[in-house]
Scaffold this motif. Structure first.
Motif, PDB file in Angstrom:
ATOM      1  N   PHE A  11       5.979   8.102   6.616  1.00  0.00           N
ATOM      2  CA  PHE A  11       5.709   9.223   5.717  1.00  0.00           C
ATOM      3  C   PHE A  11       7.002   9.740   5.128  1.00  0.00           C
ATOM      4  CE2 PHE A  11       1.232  10.231   6.369  1.00  0.00           C
ATOM      5  CZ  PHE A  11       0.942   9.484   7.489  1.00  0.00           C
TER       6      PHE A  11
ATOM      7  N   LEU B  42      -6.055  12.733   2.699  1.00  0.00           N
ATOM      8  CA  LEU B  42      -5.698  11.645   1.810  1.00  0.00           C
ATOM      9  C   LEU B  42      -6.219  11.935   0.408  1.00  0.00           C
ATOM     10  CD1 LEU B  42      -4.505   8.758   1.489  1.00  0.00           C
ATOM     11  CD2 LEU B  42      -6.779   7.880   2.064  1.00  0.00           C
TER      12      LEU B  42
ATOM     13  N   PHE C  49       0.305   5.604  -0.244  1.00  0.00           N
ATOM     14  CA  PHE C  49      -0.732   6.619  -0.095  1.00  0.00           C
ATOM     15  C   PHE C  49      -0.152   7.991  -0.434  1.00  0.00           C
ATOM     16  CE2 PHE C  49      -3.280   3.601   2.290  1.00  0.00           C
ATOM     17  CZ  PHE C  49      -2.334   2.810   2.903  1.00  0.00           C
TER      18      PHE C  49
ATOM     19  N   TYR D  40      -0.875  12.086   0.251  1.00  0.00           N
ATOM     20  CA  TYR D  40      -1.592  13.058   1.067  1.00  0.00           C
ATOM     21  C   TYR D  40      -1.268  14.475   0.601  1.00  0.00           C
ATOM     22  CZ  TYR D  40      -2.887   9.633   4.656  1.00  0.00           C
ATOM     23  OH  TYR D  40      -3.437   8.578   5.343  1.00  0.00           O
TER      24      TYR D  40
ATOM     25  N   MET E  30       0.836  -1.196   0.000  1.00  0.00           N
ATOM     26  CA  MET E  30       0.000   0.000   0.000  1.00  0.00           C
ATOM     27  C   MET E  30       0.870   1.245   0.000  1.00  0.00           C
ATOM     28  SD  MET E  30      -2.943  -1.512   0.246  1.00  0.00           S
ATOM     29  CE  MET E  30      -4.068  -0.181   0.631  1.00  0.00           C
TER      30      MET E  30
ATOM     31  N   LEU F  39       2.679  14.618   0.400  1.00  0.00           N
ATOM     32  CA  LEU F  39       3.450  13.580   1.072  1.00  0.00           C
ATOM     33  C   LEU F  39       3.010  12.201   0.609  1.00  0.00           C
ATOM     34  CD1 LEU F  39       2.491  15.755   3.647  1.00  0.00           C
ATOM     35  CD2 LEU F  39       4.448  14.557   4.592  1.00  0.00           C
TER      36      LEU F  39
END
Lengths: 114, 114
Positions: free
Chosen positions: A105, A45, A33, A35, A31, A92
């Motif tokens: 992060f 998100l 992500f 942001y 995963m 990010l």
């Protein structure tokens, strides 16, 4: 925890242009992500990116504006398209490895659109 | 709608004094609670989390937080503040039905003065 390299760290762009942000992870992760952190605000998100499938976008974010690639298990890109000053934010990337204990992060990309 | 509130934009404390950064949440379902810290030009760094068990959790750099279910709060505390603790602190929640999405508070800027 995973180590994330995010590039560029900052950029100043002209409105109407596009910027691609890269996120490289030191290990394979399922995963990833993306942001956005608008000035003086919290993180929101944008989308979740799995390798081999299209990204899943959150409400208010669309693929035409924020296309995402996830070509393999260690890399992803986010493009901010047709930029306007409202897109000025910190972007990010984040990865999850090892269950709830494994969120990491990146250091972020500070984007200014003029 | 799920939400996380950090009622103070800024907290000022003197070095050596105790500090508290407040966080309350409003979610449906079981929350998993996190605190992250963001230093200038750096990504988010994990401080601590509450998943289950003892309501008082201890984390990095001497920080701790107490999960209070009745008050839906998860305040961050430290007995003796350091100037180097000055940073931006984010409270975040993940719900048990979707481990892929953080809900972040708006952030609290902690200023520790010598």
């Amino acid at each position: 925890s995973a180590v994330i390299s995010q590039k560029p760290s900052r950029d100043i762009c002209q409105r109407g242009t596009s910027l691609t942000i890269q996120c490289q992870v030191d290990s394979q992760v399922t995963m990833m992500f993306w942001y956005r952190q608008q000035p003086g605000q919290s993180l929101t998100l944008i989308a979740t990116a799995n390798q081999g499938s299209e990204a899943t976008y959150e409400s208010g974010f669309v693929i035409d504006k924020f296309p995402i690639s996830r070509p393999n298990l260690t890399f992803s890109t986010l493009t901010v398209s047709n930029m306007s000053p409202e897109d000025s934010s910190i972007y990010l990337c984040s990865v999850l490895r090892g269950g709830l204990y494994g969120y990491t992060f990146g250091s972020g990309t500070r984007l200014t659109v003029v | 709608a799920q939400s996380v509130a950090q009622p103070e934009d800024q907290v000022n404390v003197a070095e050596g004094n105790p500090l508290t950064v407040k966080c309350t949440y409003s979610v449906s379902g079981n929350p998993y609670l996190f605190w992250y810290v963001q230093y200038p030009n750096r990504g988010l760094q994990f401080l601590l989390k509450y998943i289950t068990g003892d309501n008082l959790v201890k984390g990095s750099y001497g920080f701790e937080a107490e999960f209070n279910k009745s008050q839906t709060s998860f305040h961050l505390k430290k007995p003796s503040a350091l100037v180097s603790d000055s940073a931006l602190y984010f409270c975040a929640v993940i719900l048990g039905d979707n481990f892929n999405k953080f809900y972040f508070g708006s952030g609290t800027k902690l200023n520790v003065k010598p």
